[in-house]
Design a protein around this motif. Sequence first.
Motif, mmCIF file in Angstrom:
data_model
loop_
_atom_site.group_PDB
_atom_site.id
_atom_site.type_symbol
_atom_site.label_atom_id
_atom_site.label_comp_id
_atom_site.label_asym_id
_atom_site.label_seq_id
_atom_site.Cartn_x
_atom_site.Cartn_y
_atom_site.Cartn_z
ATOM 1 N N GLY A 194 -14.347 -8.969 -6.098
ATOM 2 C CA GLY A 194 -12.997 -9.137 -6.621
ATOM 3 C C GLY A 194 -12.955 -9.088 -8.142
ATOM 4 N N PHE A 195 -11.791 -9.393 -8.673
ATOM 5 C CA PHE A 195 -11.517 -9.368 -10.109
ATOM 6 C C PHE A 195 -12.541 -10.193 -10.873
ATOM 7 C CE2 PHE A 195 -9.145 -11.021 -13.836
ATOM 8 C CZ PHE A 195 -8.843 -9.813 -14.447
ATOM 9 N N THR A 196 -13.098 -9.615 -11.931
ATOM 10 C CA THR A 196 -14.158 -10.269 -12.691
ATOM 11 C C THR A 196 -13.787 -10.275 -14.168
ATOM 12 O OG1 THR A 196 -15.810 -9.529 -11.077
ATOM 13 C CG2 THR A 196 -16.619 -10.226 -13.232
ATOM 14 N N ASP A 197 -13.406 -11.445 -14.665
ATOM 15 C CA ASP A 197 -12.932 -11.605 -16.040
ATOM 16 C C ASP A 197 -14.042 -12.208 -16.900
ATOM 17 O OD1 ASP A 197 -11.629 -12.165 -18.417
ATOM 18 O OD2 ASP A 197 -9.836 -12.963 -17.463
ATOM 19 N N ALA A 218 -19.347 -1.105 -15.796
ATOM 20 C CA ALA A 218 -19.056 -2.313 -15.016
ATOM 21 C C ALA A 218 -17.553 -2.412 -14.788
ATOM 22 C CB ALA A 218 -19.553 -3.553 -15.758
ATOM 23 N N HIS A 219 -17.179 -2.979 -13.660
ATOM 24 C CA HIS A 219 -15.759 -3.188 -13.361
ATOM 25 C C HIS A 219 -15.290 -4.560 -13.884
ATOM 26 C CE1 HIS A 219 -16.408 0.283 -10.988
ATOM 27 N NE2 HIS A 219 -16.658 -0.292 -9.836
ATOM 28 N N VAL A 220 -15.744 -4.913 -15.079
ATOM 29 C CA VAL A 220 -15.406 -6.220 -15.639
ATOM 30 C C VAL A 220 -14.214 -6.089 -16.589
ATOM 31 C CG1 VAL A 220 -17.730 -7.161 -15.380
ATOM 32 C CG2 VAL A 220 -17.131 -5.929 -17.476
ATOM 33 N N PHE A 221 -13.435 -7.149 -16.662
ATOM 34 C CA PHE A 221 -12.244 -7.172 -17.517
ATOM 35 C C PHE A 221 -12.495 -8.069 -18.712
ATOM 36 C CE2 PHE A 221 -8.224 -9.235 -18.748
ATOM 37 C CZ PHE A 221 -7.460 -8.113 -19.056
ATOM 38 N N ASN A 222 -12.170 -7.547 -19.899
ATOM 39 C CA ASN A 222 -12.290 -8.327 -21.126
ATOM 40 C C ASN A 222 -11.048 -8.065 -21.972
ATOM 41 O OD1 ASN A 222 -12.876 -9.423 -23.650
ATOM 42 N ND2 ASN A 222 -15.022 -8.770 -23.620
ATOM 43 N N ARG A 223 -10.177 -9.030 -22.016
ATOM 44 C CA ARG A 223 -8.889 -8.833 -22.704
ATOM 45 C C ARG A 223 -9.065 -8.585 -24.195
ATOM 46 N NH1 ARG A 223 -8.805 -14.430 -21.704
ATOM 47 N NH2 ARG A 223 -7.781 -14.018 -19.714
ATOM 48 N N ASP A 247 -9.850 -4.676 -23.970
ATOM 49 C CA ASP A 247 -8.715 -3.942 -23.429
ATOM 50 C C ASP A 247 -7.851 -4.934 -22.650
ATOM 51 O OD1 ASP A 247 -6.919 -2.345 -21.899
ATOM 52 O OD2 ASP A 247 -8.313 -0.654 -21.975
ATOM 53 N N LYS A 248 -6.606 -5.080 -23.086
ATOM 54 C CA LYS A 248 -5.724 -6.072 -22.473
ATOM 55 C C LYS A 248 -5.202 -5.653 -21.104
ATOM 56 C CE LYS A 248 -4.088 -7.864 -26.914
ATOM 57 N NZ LYS A 248 -2.910 -8.083 -27.809
ATOM 58 N N GLU A 249 -5.425 -4.376 -20.731
ATOM 59 C CA GLU A 249 -4.836 -3.885 -19.492
ATOM 60 C C GLU A 249 -5.853 -3.517 -18.414
ATOM 61 O OE1 GLU A 249 -1.462 -0.627 -18.047
ATOM 62 O OE2 GLU A 249 -2.133 -0.671 -20.150
ATOM 63 N N TYR A 250 -6.935 -2.834 -18.794
ATOM 64 C CA TYR A 250 -7.815 -2.249 -17.782
ATOM 65 C C TYR A 250 -9.233 -2.821 -17.820
ATOM 66 C CZ TYR A 250 -4.205 1.361 -17.432
ATOM 67 O OH TYR A 250 -3.014 2.031 -17.264
ATOM 68 N N SER A 293 -11.097 1.968 -18.600
ATOM 69 C CA SER A 293 -10.567 1.725 -19.942
ATOM 70 C C SER A 293 -10.993 2.780 -20.962
ATOM 71 C CB SER A 293 -11.048 0.350 -20.442
ATOM 72 O OG SER A 293 -10.775 0.200 -21.817
ATOM 73 N N PRO A 294 -10.050 3.557 -21.504
ATOM 74 C CA PRO A 294 -10.389 4.482 -22.601
ATOM 75 C C PRO A 294 -10.898 3.746 -23.836
ATOM 76 C CG PRO A 294 -8.229 5.005 -21.659
ATOM 77 C CD PRO A 294 -8.640 3.680 -21.093
ATOM 78 N N VAL A 295 -10.449 2.518 -24.028
ATOM 79 C CA VAL A 295 -10.898 1.736 -25.185
ATOM 80 C C VAL A 295 -12.389 1.439 -25.067
ATOM 81 C CG1 VAL A 295 -10.621 -0.422 -26.463
ATOM 82 C CG2 VAL A 295 -8.617 0.699 -25.488
ATOM 83 N N VAL A 296 -12.818 1.021 -23.886
ATOM 84 C CA VAL A 296 -14.220 0.667 -23.674
ATOM 85 C C VAL A 296 -15.096 1.912 -23.593
ATOM 86 C CG1 VAL A 296 -15.853 -0.426 -22.086
ATOM 87 C CG2 VAL A 296 -13.643 -1.511 -22.549
ATOM 88 N N ILE A 297 -14.643 2.931 -22.861
ATOM 89 C CA ILE A 297 -15.484 4.109 -22.638
ATOM 90 C C ILE A 297 -15.418 5.080 -23.813
ATOM 91 C CG2 ILE A 297 -16.018 6.017 -21.082
ATOM 92 C CD1 ILE A 297 -16.449 3.173 -19.942
#
Length: 370
Positions: free
Chosen positions: A225-228, A256-261, A264-267, A272-276
Motif C-alpha cells: 500500500g501507500f508508502t510515505d 521506488a513507489h515511495v511518496f515524499n511530499r 513531489d507533493k503529488e506523485y 514523478s517527473p520531479v524525482v525522475i
Amino acid sequence: MPILLRFIILLLFVLPLSAVADTQPEDVPLQTKISQMLMVGFRGLSLNENPQFAADLRDGKIGGVILFDYDVARQSQRRNIESKSQLKALIAELQQASPRPLLIAIDQEGGQIARLKERHGFPPTRSAKALGKKDDPDFTRRETEKLAATLAEVGINLNLAPVVDLCSNPDNPVISGYQRCFSTDPQRVAKQAAAYIDAHHQKGILTSLKHFPGHGSSHQDSHNGFTDISALWNESELIPYRRLIESGHADSIMTAHVFNRYLDKEYPATLSPVVIKRLLRQKLGFEGVIISDDLQMRALADHYSFEDRIRLALQADIDILLFGNNLDYDPKLVQRAQTTINRLVAEGIISEDKIERSFQRVTRLKNKLN
C-alpha cells in the motif's frame, strides 16, 4: 563531376560494405520500440504451458522477462523455477522464441531475497547485511562472483540488484527486515555495491541499483500500500547513487513507489517527473535505463488505473515498464499494455521522441551484453 560526388564514390570503393552499412540507422517500427520497453512476468515452467505468452514473444511484443519462484496470486511454489536444468531450458526457449534478444531478469540479491533457492539445487548466498557487516570489498566480490556465476550458467543476464537503500530504519519491514541493505553508512553502501556489481560484470551480468530515491527509511512496504517517507527520508540516501553513477557502475536504476511530499507533493517517485527527470536525470546526471518497480504493487495499483500508471511512468521518463504479473495475474497484460501505449502515442499524450529515447537506452543496455 562535382567534388562532393567524387568523394562519396571514392568512399564507396575504399570502405568495406560493412562499414558503410554500419553508418545507416536501423529502421525500427514504432511497435518494436514500444515492445522493448516492456518487462513482464508469466506463469509456466516451459513455454508449452503458456501459449499466449509464447505467442507474444514470437510476435516481438516483449523486451524483457522477469522470473519468479513463487506465484503470489495462487500462493503456489510452482511458477518459473523448479531446477537448474529446467530453468536453463526455459530461458533458452524464451530467447529462441523472441526475434530480438531479451533481458532475462530476476531478484537474486542474496540471503532471504533469492529466487534461485537451495531447494531448487542452487547454492546458498549471503545477504547484503552480512556482506556489509564484514566490510571487505574483496570478500564481497568473491562471494558475489559465485552468485553471478549461477546466473550466467542458466542464462539470466540482468540481476535486479544490488539494493543501495540505507539501513536507516531498523524496523523497516521490507528492507532491513529482510537484511537487504549493506549499511547505514552511504559511503560503505557505495563501496560494497561497487564490489557486488564488479563481480556481476566479471560474469557478463547486468545489474540494477534500487530503490531510487531510497526505501530504507520507510515504515511501510510498498508492495502492500501507500508508502510515505516524507518525515523520514534524508538526502544522504542519494549518496550511493551519485557515487555509483559517477564511477560508471550504474547499468540501470530501479525506482521506488515511495511518496515524499518534499520532493513531489503529488506523485510517488516512480510516477514523478520531479524525482525522475529533475533529480535522477538532471541533478545526478544518469543517462541510462530507468526501470520501474512492479507497476502492479498496491502502492500504485490502489490509487491509479492501469492506463494512468503507464502514462505517468512514461511522462516521468521511465524506460522499462515492469509488470511482475504475479501479485495479480493477467494473461492478456502484454496486449493491454501495448494497446494503452499505442493509444497514448496516437493521441499525442506520449511523444514518439520519448519512445525513441527509451528504445535507444534499452538498446545500449542490451549491447553491453555483447
